[in-house]
Write a protein that holds these residues in place. Structure first.
Motif, short mmCIF file in Angstrom:
data_model
loop_
_atom_site.label_atom_id
_atom_site.label_comp_id
_atom_site.label_asym_id
_atom_site.label_seq_id
_atom_site.Cartn_x
_atom_site.Cartn_y
_atom_site.Cartn_z
N THR A 154 0.83 -1.20 0.00
CA THR A 154 0.00 0.00 0.00
C THR A 154 0.86 1.25 0.00
O THR A 154 0.61 2.20 -0.75
CB THR A 154 -0.95 -0.01 1.21
OG1 THR A 154 -1.62 -1.27 1.28
CG2 THR A 154 -1.98 1.09 1.08
N LEU A 155 1.91 1.26 0.81
CA LEU A 155 2.84 2.39 0.79
C LEU A 155 3.59 2.45 -0.53
O LEU A 155 3.98 3.53 -0.99
CB LEU A 155 3.82 2.26 1.95
CG LEU A 155 3.22 2.39 3.36
CD1 LEU A 155 4.27 2.11 4.42
CD2 LEU A 155 2.60 3.77 3.57
N MET A 156 3.77 1.31 -1.17
CA MET A 156 4.49 1.24 -2.45
C MET A 156 3.76 1.98 -3.56
O MET A 156 4.39 2.46 -4.51
CB MET A 156 4.67 -0.24 -2.82
CG MET A 156 5.44 -0.51 -4.07
SD MET A 156 5.58 -2.32 -4.32
CE MET A 156 7.01 -2.72 -3.31
N VAL A 157 2.43 2.11 -3.43
CA VAL A 157 1.65 2.81 -4.47
C VAL A 157 1.17 4.18 -3.99
O VAL A 157 0.42 4.86 -4.70
CB VAL A 157 0.45 1.96 -4.94
CG1 VAL A 157 0.92 0.64 -5.53
CG2 VAL A 157 -0.55 1.73 -3.81
N GLY A 158 1.59 4.59 -2.79
CA GLY A 158 1.21 5.90 -2.29
C GLY A 158 -0.21 5.99 -1.79
O GLY A 158 -0.80 7.08 -1.74
N ALA A 159 -0.78 4.85 -1.39
CA ALA A 159 -2.17 4.80 -0.94
C ALA A 159 -2.24 4.87 0.59
O ALA A 159 -1.25 5.09 1.27
CB ALA A 159 -2.83 3.54 -1.47
N VAL A 160 -3.44 4.65 1.12
CA VAL A 160 -3.71 4.76 2.56
C VAL A 160 -3.84 3.36 3.15
O VAL A 160 -4.58 2.52 2.62
CB VAL A 160 -5.01 5.54 2.83
CG1 VAL A 160 -5.28 5.64 4.34
CG2 VAL A 160 -4.95 6.92 2.21
N THR A 161 -3.15 3.11 4.27
CA THR A 161 -3.31 1.87 5.02
C THR A 161 -4.09 2.16 6.29
O THR A 161 -3.64 2.95 7.12
CB THR A 161 -1.96 1.24 5.40
OG1 THR A 161 -1.14 1.10 4.23
CG2 THR A 161 -2.16 -0.13 6.02
N ARG A 162 -5.25 1.54 6.41
CA ARG A 162 -6.05 1.63 7.64
C ARG A 162 -5.67 0.46 8.53
O ARG A 162 -6.03 -0.68 8.29
CB ARG A 162 -7.54 1.60 7.31
CG ARG A 162 -8.47 1.55 8.53
CD ARG A 162 -8.29 2.79 9.41
NE ARG A 162 -9.34 2.91 10.41
CZ ARG A 162 -9.25 2.48 11.67
NH1 ARG A 162 -8.12 1.88 12.09
NH2 ARG A 162 -10.25 2.67 12.52
#
Length: 535
Positions: free
Chosen positions: A250-258
């Motif tokens: 998730t961090l690899m694509v610049g998204a949000v991890t809940r």
């Protein structure tokens, strides 16, 4: 291109195999070419380009990518001040949370090996991990869970600030332990050490390198078409390989991890309806309990909100549960298969090609597989055998256990998963574990088949089938958990399965239980059930 190796004797088939090998290597090389050296570096592009975008959310706070980068730097400085060196092993006792994520990636910045341990482990289990790993220190996120706080007290780990985080229990320094050598290449440097007991109960430390984790995360993110617009619901523990992989991809694509500390089906239902969750990964029990919550709460329907993809792994998925989940949420439930030693991804059902059976999909790009019979020959045409895989996802080995490593990985790099599988074309089906196969009256019986039939009974929540040794034979015993309030009996279940199974596959006994023993991820502990039959 992912492919299955098979027994090919003709010149034409040999040529096809060579082409497949070239395609496999090309797929692997293309993925490896774009990977950073270390797992903490996956967020660097977004710190530079989208610093104010949310990176992590837990029950108590949220961090943007810039704030995450600063928190990592401060945490790494704090670990260094606590005499954590490159090559040291550090144990992080924590549920999913922002402090845990920062401790994990800060260890990566120092080239230390992170061992994430579930706080729900017993003191004996933690002692085994500490002693075997030679950990330099243990860290406990006391504010995140009562269990972590209790362990901190038990290990006489005073609470202190570690970087921006307070109330972190910090154990005494193990001055006797030696640091492991540091490898510049991510293919040789261990990122995490994951302890798994398997069916034996003896802990084994799985050494996963930075390249292992990054390769698996990248392939999964690509197959799921992940973008910076996604919000990943990370309820599977980061102490488990799937949780680490979800966080990394998730961090690899610049998204949000809940980040979710502990699974609560009511909280999941609320998050789906209100928090913009787009990706949900779980074990079958995650979805089973969500449906149970809907029923007990008297809800007309579960709101799926922005959810676009849901998947399941970690345990066999029965067709009845799959159909119920899909009907409720209006999306395909994608089955997948992985193993800790493979970081974890091996195969998955593609979102663009959903299936209505229990296949675990096709191999992920860059991974080879072969099916090996008991006599060591490679089998084809849908025959069942042991699944062996090879690729950049396969672990470095078992820590301080070269004999176990040699048994698991052959000189050509093939890893024996210990799972029984078969292929129908490119689609893979997991039949069971090699050690779980029951030989009854000379016939091979695969527990997964019996479990699938039992699970079609409307009152069965989950079940597990194991073998019981009797003089000259093996019996089949099924353990079953029923819905609360069910009046079904073992005799009812016997009558339900009898028409669906040939005589030698029918259980000798069905034992009803209030709950089946399981890990924190919901994976059933069959070895404990088997042990109960020997006591």
């Amino acid at each position: 291109m992912a492919h299955q190796l098979s027994d090919k004797s003709s010149p034409e088939r040999a040529q096809q195999r060579e082409v497949s090998l070239v395609n496999w290597q090309q797929a692997a090389d293309e993925i490896l070419d774009v990977l950073p050296r270390r797992i903490h570096e996956v967020m660097d592009p977004y710190v530079a380009t989208t610093p104010d975008r949310t990176a992590l959310i837990d029950d108590n706070a949220k961090l943007t990518y810039l704030e995450l980068d600063r928190a990592l730097g401060a945490t790494a400085d704090a670990l260094r001040a606590l005499d954590i060196r490159a090559g040291d092993r550090v144990i992080l006792v924590s549920e999913n949370s922002i402090p845990l994520a920062c401790l994990l990636f800060a260890a990566s910045r120092l080239d230390a090996w992170a061992i994430v341990a579930n706080p729900r482990l017993s003191p004996r289990e933690l002692d085994q991990i500490r002693d075997h790993s030679g950990a330099r220190r243990m860290f406990f996120t006391a504010k995140v869970s009562e269990e972590a706080a209790a362990h901190a007290t038990r290990y006489e780990a005073p609470l202190r600030d570690v970087g921006p985080f307070n109330s972190i229990g910090v154990s005494g320094l193990n001055r006797e332990t030696k640091a492991e050598p540091v490898e510049a290449d991510g293919a040789g440097q261990v990122a995490v050490l994951i302890y798994t007991s398997g069916t034996t109960g003896a802990p084994k430390g799985v050494m996963l390198t930075h390249r292992n984790l990054l390769f698996s995360a990248r392939t999964t993110a690509t197959l799921r078409s992940m973008t910076a617009d996604d919000v990943q619901y990370c309820v599977l523990p980061i102490s488990h390989i799937v949780g680490i992989s979800l966080l990394t991809m998730t961090l690899m694509v610049g998204a949000v991890t809940r980040l979710v500390t502990k699974y609560n089906p009511a909280a999941l239902a609320k998050a789906l309806a209100e928090e913009g969750i787009t990706l949900l990964n779980g074990v079958p029990a995650t979805y089973q309990r969500l449906l149970e919550y809907k029923q007990t709460a008297g809800l007309q329907r579960l709101e799926r909100g922005s959810l676009r993809l849901m998947s399941v792994a970690g345990a066999p998925l029965d067709s009845e549960l799959k159909a119920r989940v899909e009907k409720e949420l209006g999306l395909p439930l994608g089955n997948a298969f992985g193993i800790t030693e493979c970081s974890p991804g091996i195969s998955g059902v593609r979102a663009e090609a959903p299936r209505n059976d229990n296949s675990v999909g096709t191999l992920v790009p860059g991974i080879e597989a072969r099916i090996v019979a008991r006599d060591g020959t490679i089998v084809t045409n849908g025959d069942i055998g042991e699944l062996h895989v090879r690729g950049p996802n396969v672990m470095l080995g078992y820590y301080r256990a070269p004999d176990l490593t040699a048994k698991a990985i052959d000189p050509d790099g093939w890893f024996n998963t210990g799972d029984l599988a078969r292929f129908e074309g490119e689609a893979m089906f997991i039949v069971g574990r090699t050690k779980e196969m029951i030989i009854r009256s000379g016939f091979n019986v695969y527990p997964a088949e019996i479990e699938a039939v039992l699970s079609t009974h409307p009152d069965v929540v989950q079940c597990a089938v194991v073998g019981r040794q009797v003089p000259g034979n093996e019996e089949i015993v099924a353990f079953v958990q029923l819905l609360k309030g069910s009046s079904a009996t073992a005799q009812d279940l016997m009558a339900h399965v009898a028409p669906e199974l040939t005589s030698y596959k029918r259980p000798s006994e069905i034992i009803l239980m209030d709950a089946l023993p399981a890990t924190s991820t919901g994976k059933l502990l069959k070895h404990k059930l088997a042990e109960s039959l020997r006591n």
